[in-house]
Design a protein around this motif. Structure first.
Motif, PDB file in Angstrom:
ATOM      1  N   VAL A  35       0.841  -1.197   0.000  1.00  0.00           N
ATOM      2  CA  VAL A  35       0.000   0.000   0.000  1.00  0.00           C
ATOM      3  C   VAL A  35       0.876   1.247   0.000  1.00  0.00           C
ATOM      4  O   VAL A  35       0.631   2.197  -0.755  1.00  0.00           O
ATOM      5  CB  VAL A  35      -0.948   0.011   1.215  1.00  0.00           C
ATOM      6  N   ALA A  36       1.915   1.257   0.846  1.00  0.00           N
ATOM      7  CA  ALA A  36       2.810   2.413   0.907  1.00  0.00           C
ATOM      8  C   ALA A  36       3.546   2.602  -0.419  1.00  0.00           C
ATOM      9  O   ALA A  36       3.722   3.736  -0.879  1.00  0.00           O
ATOM     10  CB  ALA A  36       3.807   2.236   2.042  1.00  0.00           C
ATOM     11  N   PHE A  37       3.970   1.489  -1.040  1.00  0.00           N
ATOM     12  CA  PHE A  37       4.685   1.592  -2.317  1.00  0.00           C
ATOM     13  C   PHE A  37       3.807   2.224  -3.391  1.00  0.00           C
ATOM     14  O   PHE A  37       4.226   3.159  -4.086  1.00  0.00           O
ATOM     15  CB  PHE A  37       5.144   0.208  -2.778  1.00  0.00           C
ATOM     16  N   VAL A  72      15.592  13.573  -0.615  1.00  0.00           N
ATOM     17  CA  VAL A  72      15.658  12.125  -0.788  1.00  0.00           C
ATOM     18  C   VAL A  72      15.622  11.413   0.560  1.00  0.00           C
ATOM     19  O   VAL A  72      14.906  10.408   0.736  1.00  0.00           O
ATOM     20  CB  VAL A  72      16.940  11.748  -1.574  1.00  0.00           C
ATOM     21  N   PHE A  73      16.380  11.910   1.515  1.00  0.00           N
ATOM     22  CA  PHE A  73      16.411  11.289   2.842  1.00  0.00           C
ATOM     23  C   PHE A  73      15.038  11.352   3.514  1.00  0.00           C
ATOM     24  O   PHE A  73      14.559  10.361   4.083  1.00  0.00           O
ATOM     25  CB  PHE A  73      17.457  11.977   3.714  1.00  0.00           C
ATOM     26  N   SER A  74      14.388  12.507   3.438  1.00  0.00           N
ATOM     27  CA  SER A  74      13.065  12.635   4.041  1.00  0.00           C
ATOM     28  C   SER A  74      12.042  11.766   3.312  1.00  0.00           C
ATOM     29  O   SER A  74      11.095  11.257   3.918  1.00  0.00           O
ATOM     30  CB  SER A  74      12.613  14.092   4.048  1.00  0.00           C
ATOM     31  N   THR A 191      11.058   8.978  -4.333  1.00  0.00           N
ATOM     32  CA  THR A 191      12.149   8.343  -3.584  1.00  0.00           C
ATOM     33  C   THR A 191      11.612   7.219  -2.725  1.00  0.00           C
ATOM     34  O   THR A 191      12.196   6.132  -2.648  1.00  0.00           O
ATOM     35  CB  THR A 191      12.863   9.377  -2.694  1.00  0.00           C
ATOM     36  N   GLY A 192      10.469   7.491  -2.056  1.00  0.00           N
ATOM     37  CA  GLY A 192       9.854   6.466  -1.229  1.00  0.00           C
ATOM     38  C   GLY A 192       9.504   5.215  -2.020  1.00  0.00           C
ATOM     39  O   GLY A 192       9.694   4.086  -1.538  1.00  0.00           O
ATOM     40  N   ALA A 193       9.012   5.393  -3.238  1.00  0.00           N
ATOM     41  CA  ALA A 193       8.677   4.242  -4.080  1.00  0.00           C
ATOM     42  C   ALA A 193       9.927   3.430  -4.408  1.00  0.00           C
ATOM     43  O   ALA A 193       9.908   2.190  -4.367  1.00  0.00           O
ATOM     44  CB  ALA A 193       7.999   4.715  -5.367  1.00  0.00           C
ATOM     45  N   LEU A 194      11.035   4.123  -4.713  1.00  0.00           N
ATOM     46  CA  LEU A 194      12.279   3.424  -5.019  1.00  0.00           C
ATOM     47  C   LEU A 194      12.785   2.652  -3.798  1.00  0.00           C
ATOM     48  O   LEU A 194      13.245   1.506  -3.915  1.00  0.00           O
ATOM     49  CB  LEU A 194      13.345   4.423  -5.483  1.00  0.00           C
ATOM     50  N   VAL A 195      12.699   3.268  -2.629  1.00  0.00           N
ATOM     51  CA  VAL A 195      13.156   2.614  -1.401  1.00  0.00           C
ATOM     52  C   VAL A 195      12.333   1.358  -1.120  1.00  0.00           C
ATOM     53  O   VAL A 195      12.868   0.302  -0.745  1.00  0.00           O
ATOM     54  CB  VAL A 195      13.066   3.592  -0.215  1.00  0.00           C
ATOM     55  N   LEU A 196      11.030   1.443  -1.314  1.00  0.00           N
ATOM     56  CA  LEU A 196      10.147   0.322  -0.975  1.00  0.00           C
ATOM     57  C   LEU A 196      10.224  -0.826  -1.976  1.00  0.00           C
ATOM     58  O   LEU A 196       9.734  -1.927  -1.684  1.00  0.00           O
ATOM     59  CB  LEU A 196       8.707   0.812  -0.855  1.00  0.00           C
ATOM     60  N   ALA A 199      11.712  -3.818  -0.501  1.00  0.00           N
ATOM     61  CA  ALA A 199      10.908  -4.602   0.442  1.00  0.00           C
ATOM     62  C   ALA A 199       9.945  -5.545  -0.269  1.00  0.00           C
ATOM     63  O   ALA A 199       9.077  -6.148   0.374  1.00  0.00           O
ATOM     64  CB  ALA A 199      10.132  -3.668   1.373  1.00  0.00           C
ATOM     65  N   ALA A 200      10.076  -5.680  -1.580  1.00  0.00           N
ATOM     66  CA  ALA A 200       9.286  -6.612  -2.391  1.00  0.00           C
ATOM     67  C   ALA A 200       7.778  -6.415  -2.246  1.00  0.00           C
ATOM     68  O   ALA A 200       7.071  -7.300  -1.764  1.00  0.00           O
ATOM     69  CB  ALA A 200       9.658  -8.050  -2.030  1.00  0.00           C
ATOM     70  N   PRO A 201       7.261  -5.255  -2.670  1.00  0.00           N
ATOM     71  CA  PRO A 201       5.806  -5.075  -2.669  1.00  0.00           C
ATOM     72  C   PRO A 201       5.159  -5.954  -3.736  1.00  0.00           C
ATOM     73  O   PRO A 201       5.844  -6.500  -4.613  1.00  0.00           O
ATOM     74  CB  PRO A 201       5.646  -3.595  -3.021  1.00  0.00           C
TER      75      PRO A 201
END
Length: 295
Positions: A35-37, A72-74, A191-196, A199-201
């Motif tokens: 969901v977050a991704f 990016v960090f945030s 950035t959040g999408a790339l990070v997630l 985590a294998a969404p």
């Protein structure tokens, strides 16, 4: 329609809509990471298109390296914050998780004091203490709950962790300059999408059509749409009005949880919500006597 009325209608619409976020998260049937991704990906793309439409997309490329690094960090923190918040909703319910996460403004005050060497008034510490009492009451936890480990208690802890991360994002944003709000949000979400992805969404082909519907609502309405409405509405209002209207979010979440799932908060939890609202208004609007400053 005057400027103030337009601003009030915008904030009321945005905050009330946010109150339905938890419903969409639960009804999607997807895990919190997925969901977050998709919230990050869909919302980020929507805001990127908004920046392109406004002619602000070129400005993102020309941002200073420090600004990009902080954005990016945030964005990574926002992604993890949403995962934790959605997990908190699954474990405690929409109303309780939303109330608990609204302890975030007080964490921002304490972080600001630590990071920016801001001095706290004694009256501010009083409001924070009142908010913590409200937090305890709003969870509905009893001595029996505290004596054992269960999903609900873990959910409270997870939601508090989400509040801490979101507070950190707010503090970081204070140090970011030379970037417009839509530009910053689009960078953070992408950035959040790339990070997630690490985590294998769930892959797009693994999502059923109804799930896509809920996730599109979360990404386009609760993220892209709400952010655009708030960007336009908040500058039209005075701080006291904003401080009051922002609590339509937890209020509407309480109503949605009760109507959709029959989960009613008890009198003690309602009192806790009122204490958090009162304390937040007290801090935001500077209520109370100017007592001796605390380091």
């Amino acid at each position: 329609m005057n400027r103030r009325t337009e601003g009030m209608l915008g904030v009321v619409a945005a905050q009330t809509m946010l109150g339905t976020l938890g419903l969409c998260v639960l009804e999607s049937g997807a895990d919190p990471v997925s969901v977050a991704f998709y919230r990050c990906a869909i919302g980020g793309l929507a805001l990127t298109f908004y920046c392109f439409w406004r002619g602000d997309l070129v400005g993102i490329v020309r941002l200073p390296p420090r600004t990009l690094l902080l954005a990016v960090f945030s964005g990574a923190l926002i992604a993890v914050n949403w995962v934790l918040f959605f997990e908190g909703i699954r474990r405690t319910g929409i109303a309780v998780a939303t109330i608990v996460v609204h302890i975030q403004p007080f964490i921002v005050v304490l972080m600001g004091a630590a990071v920016f060497r801001e001095r706290l008034q004694a009256v501010t510490l009083m409001w924070i203490a009142l908010a913590l009492i409200g937090l305890v009451l709003s969870t509905g936890l009893t001595a029996a709950d505290l004596s054992g480990s269960n999903a609900y208690l873990a959910g409270i802890g997870i939601t508090l962790a989400a509040a801490v991360l979101y507070a950190a994002v707010t503090v970081i944003a204070k140090g970011i300059s030379g970037i417009k709000a839509p530009q910053l949000a689009s960078l953070q979400f992408l950035t959040g999408a790339l990070v997630l992805t690490a985590a294998a969404p769930l892959a797009p082909q693994d999502l059923a059509l109804p799930q896509w519907g809920w996730l599109m609502i979360i990404g386009l309405v609760h993220t892209g749409g709400v952010y655009v409405v708030l960007y336009g509405a908040l500058p039209k209002l005075a701080t006291p009005v904003i401080a009051v209207l922002l609590f339509l979010y937890p209020a509407s979440a309480v109503v949605v949880d009760a109507v959709a799932y029959g989960r009613l908060i008890g009198p003690g939890q309602f009192a806790g919500l009122l204490l958090i609202v009162l304390a937040s208004l007290g801090v935001t609007l500077g209520w109370g006597p100017r007592l001796r400053t605390a380091a």
